[in-house]
Motif scaffolding. Structure first.
Motif, PDB file in Angstrom:
ATOM      1  N   VAL A 147      43.835  41.803  33.339  1.00 40.42           N
ATOM      2  CA  VAL A 147      43.333  40.531  32.812  1.00 40.42           C
ATOM      3  C   VAL A 147      44.372  39.432  32.939  1.00 40.42           C
ATOM      4  O   VAL A 147      45.562  39.710  33.045  1.00 40.42           O
ATOM      5  CB  VAL A 147      42.964  40.643  31.316  1.00 40.42           C
ATOM      6  CG1 VAL A 147      44.181  40.879  30.441  1.00 40.42           C
ATOM      7  CG2 VAL A 147      42.231  39.388  30.831  1.00 40.42           C
ATOM      8  N   GLY A 148      43.917  38.200  32.899  1.00 40.88           N
ATOM      9  CA  GLY A 148      44.824  37.076  32.710  1.00 40.88           C
ATOM     10  C   GLY A 148      44.875  36.089  33.845  1.00 40.88           C
ATOM     11  O   GLY A 148      45.129  34.915  33.642  1.00 40.88           O
ATOM     12  N   GLU A 149      44.687  36.570  35.050  1.00 40.37           N
ATOM     13  CA  GLU A 149      44.728  35.701  36.228  1.00 40.37           C
ATOM     14  C   GLU A 149      43.871  36.379  37.282  1.00 40.37           C
ATOM     15  O   GLU A 149      43.521  37.538  37.139  1.00 40.37           O
ATOM     16  CB  GLU A 149      46.123  35.562  36.821  1.00 40.37           C
ATOM     17  CG  GLU A 149      47.277  35.756  35.908  1.00 40.37           C
ATOM     18  CD  GLU A 149      48.403  36.470  36.636  1.00 40.37           C
ATOM     19  OE1 GLU A 149      48.763  36.041  37.738  1.00 40.37           O
ATOM     20  OE2 GLU A 149      48.906  37.454  36.111  1.00 40.37           O
ATOM     21  N   PRO A 150      43.626  35.663  38.368  1.00 36.62           N
ATOM     22  CA  PRO A 150      42.860  36.292  39.444  1.00 36.62           C
ATOM     23  C   PRO A 150      43.566  37.545  39.944  1.00 36.62           C
ATOM     24  O   PRO A 150      44.767  37.524  40.193  1.00 36.62           O
ATOM     25  CB  PRO A 150      42.843  35.222  40.537  1.00 36.62           C
ATOM     26  CG  PRO A 150      43.194  33.946  39.870  1.00 36.62           C
ATOM     27  CD  PRO A 150      43.996  34.281  38.671  1.00 36.62           C
ATOM     28  N   LEU A 151      42.820  38.616  40.058  1.00 37.32           N
ATOM     29  CA  LEU A 151      43.380  39.868  40.583  1.00 37.32           C
ATOM     30  C   LEU A 151      43.062  39.899  42.079  1.00 37.32           C
ATOM     31  O   LEU A 151      41.899  40.039  42.470  1.00 37.32           O
ATOM     32  CB  LEU A 151      42.746  41.059  39.859  1.00 37.32           C
ATOM     33  CG  LEU A 151      43.225  42.445  40.285  1.00 37.32           C
ATOM     34  CD1 LEU A 151      44.717  42.622  40.016  1.00 37.32           C
ATOM     35  CD2 LEU A 151      42.442  43.527  39.544  1.00 37.32           C
ATOM     36  N   ASN A 152      44.096  39.751  42.888  1.00 38.01           N
ATOM     37  CA  ASN A 152      43.852  39.651  44.327  1.00 38.01           C
ATOM     38  C   ASN A 152      43.390  40.990  44.903  1.00 38.01           C
ATOM     39  O   ASN A 152      43.825  42.046  44.445  1.00 38.01           O
ATOM     40  CB  ASN A 152      45.088  39.106  45.059  1.00 38.01           C
ATOM     41  CG  ASN A 152      46.366  39.717  44.552  1.00 38.01           C
ATOM     42  OD1 ASN A 152      46.534  39.827  43.335  1.00 38.01           O
ATOM     43  ND2 ASN A 152      47.238  40.144  45.427  1.00 38.01           N
ATOM     44  N   PRO A 153      42.508  40.941  45.911  1.00 40.49           N
ATOM     45  CA  PRO A 153      41.947  42.175  46.497  1.00 40.49           C
ATOM     46  C   PRO A 153      43.033  43.155  46.932  1.00 40.49           C
ATOM     47  O   PRO A 153      42.871  44.366  46.764  1.00 40.49           O
ATOM     48  CB  PRO A 153      41.159  41.669  47.709  1.00 40.49           C
ATOM     49  CG  PRO A 153      40.966  40.221  47.533  1.00 40.49           C
ATOM     50  CD  PRO A 153      41.957  39.725  46.539  1.00 40.49           C
ATOM     51  N   GLU A 154      44.164  42.647  47.469  1.00 40.78           N
ATOM     52  CA  GLU A 154      45.252  43.527  47.943  1.00 40.78           C
ATOM     53  C   GLU A 154      45.748  44.411  46.806  1.00 40.78           C
ATOM     54  O   GLU A 154      46.069  45.582  47.003  1.00 40.78           O
ATOM     55  CB  GLU A 154      46.438  42.722  48.484  1.00 40.78           C
ATOM     56  CG  GLU A 154      46.133  41.773  49.633  1.00 40.78           C
ATOM     57  CD  GLU A 154      45.447  40.494  49.170  1.00 40.78           C
ATOM     58  OE1 GLU A 154      45.732  40.031  48.054  1.00 40.78           O
ATOM     59  OE2 GLU A 154      44.594  39.979  49.922  1.00 40.78           O
ATOM     60  N   ALA A 155      45.818  43.828  45.596  1.00 37.71           N
ATOM     61  CA  ALA A 155      46.335  44.584  44.452  1.00 37.71           C
ATOM     62  C   ALA A 155      45.366  45.704  44.066  1.00 37.71           C
ATOM     63  O   ALA A 155      45.779  46.806  43.694  1.00 37.71           O
ATOM     64  CB  ALA A 155      46.584  43.657  43.268  1.00 37.71           C
ATOM     65  N   VAL A 156      44.070  45.410  44.174  1.00 34.83           N
ATOM     66  CA  VAL A 156      43.052  46.426  43.853  1.00 34.83           C
ATOM     67  C   VAL A 156      43.143  47.568  44.859  1.00 34.83           C
ATOM     68  O   VAL A 156      43.166  48.755  44.501  1.00 34.83           O
ATOM     69  CB  VAL A 156      41.637  45.807  43.878  1.00 34.83           C
ATOM     70  CG1 VAL A 156      40.573  46.867  43.630  1.00 34.83           C
ATOM     71  CG2 VAL A 156      41.527  44.681  42.855  1.00 34.83           C
ATOM     72  N   ILE A 157      43.229  47.195  46.119  1.00 34.67           N
ATOM     73  CA  ILE A 157      43.266  48.200  47.184  1.00 34.67           C
ATOM     74  C   ILE A 157      44.554  49.018  47.096  1.00 34.67           C
ATOM     75  O   ILE A 157      44.541  50.248  47.179  1.00 34.67           O
ATOM     76  CB  ILE A 157      43.107  47.508  48.560  1.00 34.67           C
ATOM     77  CG1 ILE A 157      41.696  46.909  48.642  1.00 34.67           C
ATOM     78  CG2 ILE A 157      43.361  48.469  49.713  1.00 34.67           C
ATOM     79  CD1 ILE A 157      41.518  45.823  49.674  1.00 34.67           C
ATOM     80  N   TRP A 158      45.670  48.334  46.840  1.00 33.62           N
ATOM     81  CA  TRP A 158      46.958  49.013  46.720  1.00 33.62           C
ATOM     82  C   TRP A 158      46.936  50.039  45.584  1.00 33.62           C
ATOM     83  O   TRP A 158      47.367  51.183  45.753  1.00 33.62           O
ATOM     84  CB  TRP A 158      48.073  47.989  46.484  1.00 33.62           C
ATOM     85  CG  TRP A 158      49.417  48.610  46.230  1.00 33.62           C
ATOM     86  CD1 TRP A 158      50.263  49.132  47.162  1.00 33.62           C
ATOM     87  CD2 TRP A 158      50.058  48.788  44.958  1.00 33.62           C
ATOM     88  NE1 TRP A 158      51.405  49.623  46.554  1.00 33.62           N
ATOM     89  CE2 TRP A 158      51.300  49.422  45.203  1.00 33.62           C
ATOM     90  CE3 TRP A 158      49.714  48.472  43.636  1.00 33.62           C
ATOM     91  CZ2 TRP A 158      52.197  49.746  44.176  1.00 33.62           C
ATOM     92  CZ3 TRP A 158      50.598  48.787  42.627  1.00 33.62           C
ATOM     93  CH2 TRP A 158      51.812  49.422  42.893  1.00 33.62           C
TER      94      TRP A 158
END
Ligand code: WT7
Length: 581
Positions: free
Chosen positions: A324-335
C-alpha cells in the motif's frame, strides 16, 4: 481456500454484519477498540497467545501475550485517568515503534480519549503544528524525543501533561512525568469507557496541497471495516504470524498494524530498527512470518539489492503479500512472484478512508500495475474531471470517488468543517458532517486519478493535486514552503515532487535568495538540514534549485504546477495566466 473465497459472491451477498459475525460480536456488547483488541481476545480464551513479537536494534527482543496487552493497556488507561485526562481529550503518542506505543494506543482508547499518533521522526515544527491544531492535552514520548516537545511546549497552552514512558527517569524534568508501564504493578482490571459506534477514537494528521495538515477523525465503529478487510484482503488466520512494516504514526500502522489484526486475535511482529535488506529477510526468517504488508518503496529497495541475498534466508514461511501507499509498479509484482514465489497484492486507500478500498484479493487474477477492484460493499467510481459525473467508458481517466457510508470512513477534519465538506461532490453548502456521511447520492472524492478497465479493474494514474508522495508518505508542499521561507537566506520558495527510482518522488525546492546571499553548496546543505530538523527527513529537499525569480500568476501566486511539469518533463500547459515567464 482463502477467507474471501469468491470475490463475486462476496460482492453479491455483502453486509457489514459479516464483520460482526467474524468477531462473534453480539449486539449490545461494548464497542471499544482498545477492549476489542485485548480484553475480548482474552475472554475468548486466547490470553496466552502471543500478540506482539517485538525486535529492536541489536538483539533486543520481547514477546507479549494478549494477556500482557490487556494488562499493560489497562496500565496506561488507569494512569491517564488518574492524571485527569477526560474522555474525548486528545492524547498524542510520539515515540518509536516500542512496545509502549502499542500498549498506550489501546490504553488511550480504553479510557475514552482520542489517540493522536505522530511519526517520531517529526521535527519540532511538524509536531507543534499538529499539537496546536488538535488542542492536544497530553503527550506520551521517550527520552529520545522529549527534547522536541520541550522546544514547543510553552507555545502550546492546552498541552498540560508531558509523559516520558521510556529512557532515563533521572533526566525527566519537574514539569514532566515518568511512567514505565512494565515496571509498575500489573493492572488487572479497568472499567473500559462505554464508547459507542460514533465515539471518536483516532486522530491522524494528513497533508494536503494548501494550508497546514488536517486531522482526519475516526470513530470506534471503524473496527468493522478494519477487521473485515484484514480478514478478506490480508487473509489473516488464527495461526498466522503477521508483519505490517508501517509505523503507527501513519494510518497503515494503526488500521493494519494494530486494530485490524488484533481485533481478530492475530499474532503480529514489529521491527523497530532501520531498514536493511538482510535485517528484513532475517526478521521474516526468524519469526516465521506468514503474511507481510509493506510498501512499494520498500519492495523496490529490496529489489535493488538483488535476488542473491534472498537465497541466503529461509523465507518459506511466507504465504501472502500485500502492499500500500503508492503505485506498485508491475516489475515489482513480477519480481516478487519470481523470488518469493508470491506476488505482492496492491491495495489502495487513504487516511480518510480508514480502511482498504480498492484491492487485489487472494485467489483473484492479478493484473500487474492495477490496484484491483473495490472491496465488497464499497461503491467506487471515477468521476469526469470537469463535470464530476461518473464516467461510463472503460479506460477514461477521472477522479476516484466513493459512495459515503462505510464504517471506517473519517467523520470530520478536526475543526475544519468547510474543508471536510469540500471533499464531497454534490454536498449542499450547509450540509452537516453527519449528512455527508449518510447522504445517498453524494460522492467522497479521494483526490487521485484513475481509470477503470472493461473488467472493472482500477488503474492508478496520479494525484489530482500537488501533494508529494515520497516512499508512501504524503508531504504537503505548503508546509515545506512555509518552513523554507523561515530560513534567513530564502525570500521565496516552491516545493514539488521530482521523480525518484526508489521513493517514487522526493522533494525538490526552488528558491529565490534574499539580497546579500549567494548560492553555494554550503547554503544548500544548511537549508536541507534546516528542513530536516524542523519538519522531518521525509520533507527534506533532496535538491535545491536557485532561481532569480519564481513563476507567478498575475495575482502573484507561485505556480507550482509549472515547476512540477518541468521536473517530470511534461507539457507545461497554458502559461498565459503567468505574468513573467
Ligand atoms: C494516498 C493516501 C492508506 C495507506 C497509506 C497512505 C496514495 C495509497 C496507493 C496505491 C497508488 C496509492 C494515493 C492516496 N496511495 N495507496 N495502492 N496506489 N497510490 O495513506 O497518507 O492518506 O495517503 O496515497 O495518492 O490518496 P495517506
Amino acid at each position: 481456500m482463502s477467507n474471501i473465497g469468491s470475490y463475486e459472491k462476496r460482492v453479491e451477498d455483502f453486509s457489514w454484519d459479516t464483520a460482526r459475525e467474524i468477531l462473534n460480536w453480539k449486539e449490545g456488547e461494548l464497542l471499544n477498540i482498545g477492549a476489542i483488541c485485548s480484553d475480548r481476545i482474552c475472554r475468548m480464551g486466547r490470553g496466552d497467545k502471543p500478540a506482539l513479537i517485538w525486535e529492536g536494534f541489536g538483539d533486543r527482543r520481547s514477546v507479549y501475550t494478549f494477556e500482557d496487552l490487556r494488562a499493560y493497556s489497562n496500565g496506561f488507561a488507569r494512569f491517564l485517568k488518574d492524571l485527569g485526562i477526560q474522555p474525548g481529550d486528545r492524547v498524542c503518542i510520539f515515540m518509536d515503534k516500542i512496545p509502549s506505543l502499542y500498549f498506550s494506543f489501546l490504553g488511550i482508547l480504553k479510557m475514552g480519549a482520542i489517540a493522536q499518533p505522530l511519526f517520531s521522526a517529526f521535527g519540532d515544527e511538524s509536531l507543534e503544528v499538529r499539537l496546536a491544531s488538535a488542542g492536544t492535552k497530553a503527550i506520551l514520548t521517550t527520552s529520545k524525543h522529549v527534547k522536541k516537545v520541550r522546544k514547543v511546549r510553552e507555545r502550546l497552552p492546552e498541552l498540560k501533561t508531558v509523559v516520558v514512558v521510556e529512557g532515563n527517569p533521572d533526566r525527566v524534568r519537574e514539569d514532566e512525568v515518568f511512567f514505565d508501564v512494565e515496571a509498575g504493578p500489573r493492572v488487572d482490571t479497568f472499567e473500559v469507557y462505554p464508547s459507542g459506534p460514533e465515539t471518536p477514537s483516532v486522530l491522524h494528521y494528513t497533508s494536503g496541497t494548501t494550508g497546514q495538515p488536517k486531522g482526519a477523525l475516526h470513530v470506534h465503529n471503524s473496527v468493522w471495516g478494519q477487521a473485515l478487510t484484514a480478514s478478506w484482503v490480508l487473509d489473516l488466520r488464527d495461526d498466522d504470524v503477521y508483519w505490517c512494516t508501517a509505523d503507527p504514526g501513519w494510518v497503515t500502522g494503526t488500521s493494519y498494524g494494530i486494530i485490524g489484526p488484533w481485533s481478530l486475535g492475530i499474532t503480529q511482529c514489529v521491527l523497530d530498527s532501520g531498514f536493511t535488506t538482510s535485517r528484513w529477510y532475517r526478521f521474516i526468517q526468524d519469526n516465521r512470518v506468514t503474511v507481510w504488508y509493506s510498501a512499494p518503496t520498500a519492495i523496490r529497495a529490496l529489489m535493488k539489492d538483488g535476488d542473491e541475498v534472498v537465497r541466503n534466508y529461509d523465507l518459506s514461511s511466507l504465504r501472502h503479500l500485500a502492499s500500500v501507499g503508492e503505485p506498485l509498479n508491475p516489475e515489482a509484482v513480477i519480481w516478487s512472484g519470481e523470488v518469493f514465489g508470491l506476488k505482492f497484492h496492491d491495495t489502495f486507500w487513504q487516511t480518510e478512508t480508514g480502511a482498504m478500498m480498492i484491492c487485489n484479493y487472494p485467489g483473484m487474477e492479478i493484473k500487474p500495475g492495477s490496484m484491483g477492484k473495490p472491496f465488497p460493499g464499497i461503491e467506487a467510481t471515477v468521476l469526469d474531471l470537469a463535470t464530476h459525473e461518473p464516467l461510463q467508458d472503460p479506460g477514461k481517466v477521472g477522479l476516484i470517488a466513493f459512495r459515503p457510508g462505510w464504517p471506517s470512513m473519517f467523520r470530520e477534519y478536526w475543526k475544519k468543517p468547510d474543508v471536510y465538506r469540500s471533499k464531497f461532490v454534490g454536498a449542499p453548502d450547509d450540509a452537516m458532517p453527519e449528512e455527508l456521511r449518510t447522504g445517498g447520492d453524494l460522492w467522497y472524492v479521494s483526490g487521485d486519478r484513475a481509470s477503470i478497465d472493461a473488467d472493472g479493474y482500477f488503474w492508478f494514474v496520479g494525484r489530482d493535486d500537488d501533494v508529494i508522495n515520497t516512499g508512501g508518505h504524503l508531504v504537503g508542499p505548503f508546509e515545506i514552503e512555509s518552513a523554507l521561507v523561515e530560513h534567513e537566506a530564502i525570500a521565496e520558495a516552491a516545493a514539488v515532487g521530482k521523480p525518484d527510482e526508489v521513493n517514487m518522488e522526493v522533494v525538490k525546492a526552488f528558491v529565490t535568495l534574499k539580497p546579500g546571499y549567494e548560492p553555494s553548496d554550503e547554503l544548500e546543505l544548511d537549508i536541507m538540514n534546516f528542513i530536516r530538523k524542523r519538519l522531518s527527513p521525509l520533507a527534506m529537499p533532496q535538491e535545491i534549485e536557485y532561481r532569480d525569480r519564481l513563476p507567478k500568476t498575475r495575482s502573484g501566486k507561485i505556480v507550482r504546477r509549472y515547476l512540477k511539469a518541468l521536473e517530470w518533463g511534461e507539457e507545461v500547459g497554458d502559461l498565459s495566466t503567468l505574468s513573467d515567464e
